[in-house]
Design a protein around this motif. Structure first.
Motif, PDB file in Angstrom:
ATOM      1  N   ALA A 134       0.846  -1.206   0.000  1.00  0.00           N
ATOM      2  CA  ALA A 134       0.000   0.000   0.000  1.00  0.00           C
ATOM      3  C   ALA A 134       0.872   1.243   0.000  1.00  0.00           C
ATOM      4  N   SER A 135       1.304   1.630  -1.156  1.00  0.00           N
ATOM      5  CA  SER A 135       2.187   2.787  -1.281  1.00  0.00           C
ATOM      6  C   SER A 135       1.888   3.489  -2.589  1.00  0.00           C
ATOM      7  N   ALA A 136       2.651   4.493  -2.914  1.00  0.00           N
ATOM      8  CA  ALA A 136       2.399   5.251  -4.149  1.00  0.00           C
ATOM      9  C   ALA A 136       2.601   4.354  -5.363  1.00  0.00           C
ATOM     10  N   ASP A 137       1.647   4.406  -6.301  1.00  0.00           N
ATOM     11  CA  ASP A 137       1.747   3.628  -7.527  1.00  0.00           C
ATOM     12  C   ASP A 137       2.401   4.424  -8.644  1.00  0.00           C
ATOM     13  N   LEU A 138       2.275   5.738  -8.569  1.00  0.00           N
ATOM     14  CA  LEU A 138       2.601   6.572  -9.715  1.00  0.00           C
ATOM     15  C   LEU A 138       3.158   7.914  -9.256  1.00  0.00           C
ATOM     16  N   ALA A 139       4.219   8.365  -9.913  1.00  0.00           N
ATOM     17  CA  ALA A 139       4.724   9.721  -9.701  1.00  0.00           C
ATOM     18  C   ALA A 139       4.401  10.527 -10.949  1.00  0.00           C
ATOM     19  N   VAL A 140       3.961  11.759 -10.760  1.00  0.00           N
ATOM     20  CA  VAL A 140       3.577  12.604 -11.899  1.00  0.00           C
ATOM     21  C   VAL A 140       4.238  13.968 -11.761  1.00  0.00           C
ATOM     22  N   VAL A 141       4.905  14.407 -12.823  1.00  0.00           N
ATOM     23  CA  VAL A 141       5.399  15.778 -12.905  1.00  0.00           C
ATOM     24  C   VAL A 141       4.506  16.504 -13.901  1.00  0.00           C
ATOM     25  N   LEU A 142       3.628  17.351 -13.394  1.00  0.00           N
ATOM     26  CA  LEU A 142       2.759  18.169 -14.249  1.00  0.00           C
ATOM     27  C   LEU A 142       3.450  19.507 -14.443  1.00  0.00           C
ATOM     28  N   MET A 143       3.643  19.923 -15.686  1.00  0.00           N
ATOM     29  CA  MET A 143       4.408  21.144 -15.882  1.00  0.00           C
ATOM     30  C   MET A 143       3.964  21.941 -17.102  1.00  0.00           C
ATOM     31  N   GLN A 144       4.305  23.205 -17.057  1.00  0.00           N
ATOM     32  CA  GLN A 144       4.259  24.113 -18.193  1.00  0.00           C
ATOM     33  C   GLN A 144       5.418  25.077 -17.944  1.00  0.00           C
ATOM     34  N   GLU A 145       5.742  25.899 -18.890  1.00  0.00           N
ATOM     35  CA  GLU A 145       6.907  26.782 -18.701  1.00  0.00           C
ATOM     36  C   GLU A 145       6.757  27.629 -17.439  1.00  0.00           C
ATOM     37  N   GLY A 146       7.669  27.442 -16.488  1.00  0.00           N
ATOM     38  CA  GLY A 146       7.673  28.248 -15.268  1.00  0.00           C
ATOM     39  C   GLY A 146       6.864  27.689 -14.116  1.00  0.00           C
ATOM     40  N   LEU A 147       6.125  26.577 -14.341  1.00  0.00           N
ATOM     41  CA  LEU A 147       5.305  25.995 -13.273  1.00  0.00           C
ATOM     42  C   LEU A 147       5.372  24.470 -13.341  1.00  0.00           C
ATOM     43  N   ALA A 148       5.579  23.834 -12.189  1.00  0.00           N
ATOM     44  CA  ALA A 148       5.580  22.364 -12.140  1.00  0.00           C
ATOM     45  C   ALA A 148       5.045  21.892 -10.793  1.00  0.00           C
ATOM     46  N   HIS A 149       4.340  20.771 -10.828  1.00  0.00           N
ATOM     47  CA  HIS A 149       3.882  20.090  -9.614  1.00  0.00           C
ATOM     48  C   HIS A 149       4.407  18.666  -9.644  1.00  0.00           C
ATOM     49  N   VAL A 150       5.010  18.219  -8.544  1.00  0.00           N
ATOM     50  CA  VAL A 150       5.417  16.824  -8.408  1.00  0.00           C
ATOM     51  C   VAL A 150       4.399  16.149  -7.498  1.00  0.00           C
ATOM     52  N   LEU A 151       3.663  15.171  -8.045  1.00  0.00           N
ATOM     53  CA  LEU A 151       2.573  14.512  -7.329  1.00  0.00           C
ATOM     54  C   LEU A 151       2.867  13.028  -7.167  1.00  0.00           C
ATOM     55  N   LEU A 152       2.436  12.466  -6.042  1.00  0.00           N
ATOM     56  CA  LEU A 152       2.481  11.019  -5.842  1.00  0.00           C
ATOM     57  C   LEU A 152       1.052  10.518  -5.727  1.00  0.00           C
ATOM     58  N   VAL A 153       0.701   9.577  -6.595  1.00  0.00           N
ATOM     59  CA  VAL A 153      -0.643   8.999  -6.582  1.00  0.00           C
ATOM     60  C   VAL A 153      -0.558   7.653  -5.879  1.00  0.00           C
ATOM     61  N   GLY A 154      -1.144   7.577  -4.674  1.00  0.00           N
ATOM     62  CA  GLY A 154      -1.107   6.347  -3.886  1.00  0.00           C
ATOM     63  C   GLY A 154      -2.431   5.617  -3.941  1.00  0.00           C
ATOM     64  N   LYS A 155      -2.566   4.565  -3.135  1.00  0.00           N
ATOM     65  CA  LYS A 155      -3.814   3.804  -3.119  1.00  0.00           C
ATOM     66  C   LYS A 155      -4.934   4.588  -2.456  1.00  0.00           C
ATOM     67  N   SER A 156      -4.564   5.486  -1.567  1.00  0.00           N
ATOM     68  CA  SER A 156      -5.591   6.178  -0.789  1.00  0.00           C
ATOM     69  C   SER A 156      -5.690   7.658  -1.082  1.00  0.00           C
ATOM     70  N   MET A 157      -4.642   8.265  -1.601  1.00  0.00           N
ATOM     71  CA  MET A 157      -4.668   9.704  -1.772  1.00  0.00           C
ATOM     72  C   MET A 157      -3.632  10.156  -2.784  1.00  0.00           C
ATOM     73  N   THR A 158      -3.820  11.367  -3.267  1.00  0.00           N
ATOM     74  CA  THR A 158      -2.843  12.012  -4.135  1.00  0.00           C
ATOM     75  C   THR A 158      -2.192  13.138  -3.342  1.00  0.00           C
ATOM     76  N   ILE A 159      -0.869  13.114  -3.253  1.00  0.00           N
ATOM     77  CA  ILE A 159      -0.138  14.078  -2.431  1.00  0.00           C
ATOM     78  C   ILE A 159       0.722  14.960  -3.332  1.00  0.00           C
ATOM     79  N   THR A 160       0.653  16.263  -3.102  1.00  0.00           N
ATOM     80  CA  THR A 160       1.557  17.188  -3.789  1.00  0.00           C
ATOM     81  C   THR A 160       2.843  17.250  -2.993  1.00  0.00           C
ATOM     82  N   ARG A 161       3.926  16.764  -3.593  1.00  0.00           N
ATOM     83  CA  ARG A 161       5.204  16.751  -2.901  1.00  0.00           C
ATOM     84  C   ARG A 161       6.009  18.033  -3.133  1.00  0.00           C
ATOM     85  N   ALA A 162       5.807  18.673  -4.271  1.00  0.00           N
ATOM     86  CA  ALA A 162       6.559  19.907  -4.549  1.00  0.00           C
ATOM     87  C   ALA A 162       5.811  20.748  -5.576  1.00  0.00           C
TER      88      ALA A 162
END
Length: 379
Positions: A134-162
């Motif tokens: 039961a841990s994060a299944d997926l890491a996602v870097v959502l970005m556009q020029e000048g903006l990025a979010h690093v997200l971890l998608v787990g079994k129970s929740m999605t957490i913004t790490r940065a």
């Protein structure tokens, strides 16, 4: 979640001592603890003591308290703290029996949860919490020029790490050198966040997503720097880094990532992917065969009375109802649908798919056969 001790009786009552190890575990605890339960934990409280000189001094002391839960007051996912409120039922020199107290459950601090009835929903949450996978299944870097979010998608929740934000000047004329310098600085900041928060021992894959070519530029920067600096985690896992298109670098674009076929193929057997697929199937059915899809407590209840539910979609929010009768109604519904051969998906309200389901009452169903008469029943 580390389960230290489990004592569950045949009549359904019992206690479990557990230690939350990460944010997902506290979310499981948030789903597990309900009004009427008791929680015992060590807490720190400021105590005023009389000094020999006649003055008074405040000191912080550790206390073991057990409270009868009246309210699961607040879950702070950023600070990783779960606050529960109720009356103390354990004799203590500093907190009287019957006095109200807010107990804070934090990471790496054990607590004991006692329930009069461990129903099927609670047992399922406990099983998920204690599952070492039961841990994060997926890491996602959502970005556009000048903006990025690093997200971890787990079994129970999605957490913004940065969240990384950098001012990027226009890419024209004499300013082009400043543009390239700012973009490289931005990519370097995203790279550092990626190295800090993406653990390939845990996640199945990492997705870099953006509009336009930003994802491709960053991906190139990532691989070049990995070779230059010999960043082994990236070099050894570059086949697990995939690119996909989104309309923006903002968090709401996570829906587009989870809809992408190349991402779904990598995580197809994970809970997040199953939820996304089930919700997509529901909306497709609602659009193409509206008599074989319904939502709202009353319509779903009637559909179940007629043994029509093939797939039940329900958010975990409905199981946190302070009304124990209402909460038990949904537990019984889930058990009954499973017993009749139906499939049940319990959506986390901390996932993007759970948020979508919550917008249409938090409960919906795909039916085995059409029930056009449901339209005549008031929601």
């Amino acid at each position: 979640m580390k389960i230290v001790r489990k004592q569950l009786d045949q009549n359904g009552s019992g206690s479990v001592k557990m230690v939350p190890l990460d944010s997902d575990d506290l979310w499981h605890a948030f789903n597990l603890i309900a009004p009427g339960d008791t929680v015992m934990a060590v807490t720190v409280r400021k105590v005023i003591r009389e000094m020999a000189s006649g003055g008074r001094d405040a000191e912080r002391v550790k206390l073991k308290l057990e409270i009868k839960v009246e309210e699961v007051a607040d879950y702070d996912k950023v600070g990783s703290v779960l606050r529960i409120r109720g009356k103390n039922i354990l004799e203590n020199e500093h907190v009287k029996i019957g006095a109200y107290h807010t107990l804070e459950l934090e990471l790496h601090r054990p607590f004991v949860l006692r329930k009069d009835v461990w129903d099927s929903f609670a047992l399922d949450v406990l099983h998920q919490a204690s599952d070492p996978a039961a841990s994060a299944d997926l890491a996602v870097v959502l970005m556009q020029e000048g903006l990025a979010h690093v997200l971890l998608v787990g079994k129970s929740m999605t957490i913004t790490r940065a969240r990384i934000e950098t001012s990027i000047p226009r890419k024209h004329g004499p300013a082009i050198a400043g543009y390239e310098s700012a973009l490289n600085k931005f990519f370097e900041n995203v790279l550092q966040a990626f190295l800090k928060h993406v653990d390939f021992k845990v996640v199945r894959c990492a997705v870099i997503a953006s509009p336009g070519f930003t994802k491709d530029q960053f991906h190139r920067h990532l691989l070049l720097e990995a070779e230059r600096r010999q960043l082994r985690p990236i070099i050894e896992n570059k086949s697990r880094i995939i690119l996909t298109h989104t309309t923006s670098g903002y968090k709401h674009s996570l829906r587009e990532v989870l809809d992408a076929s190349n991402v779904m193929n990598m995580i197809k057997d994970t809970k997040a992917a199953q939820e996304v697929r089930a919700l997509k199937d529901f909306f497709t059915m609602l659009s193409n065969e509206p008599d074989r899809a319904c939502y709202g407590p009353k319509h779903v209840e009637v559909a179940h009375e007629r043994m029509a539910i093939q797939t039940l979609l329900i958010t975990d929010d409905l199981f946190r109802n302070n009304d124990t009768t209402e909460r038990q109604k949904y537990v019984n519904l889930v058990d009954s649908v499973k017993d009749s051969g139906g499939t049940v998906h319990i959506f986390s309200s901390m996932h993007v798919s759970g948020e979508q389901l919550a917008q249409i009452t938090g409960i919906a169903a795909i039916l085995r056969f059409p029930l056009p008469e449901l339209e005549d029943i008031e929601m």
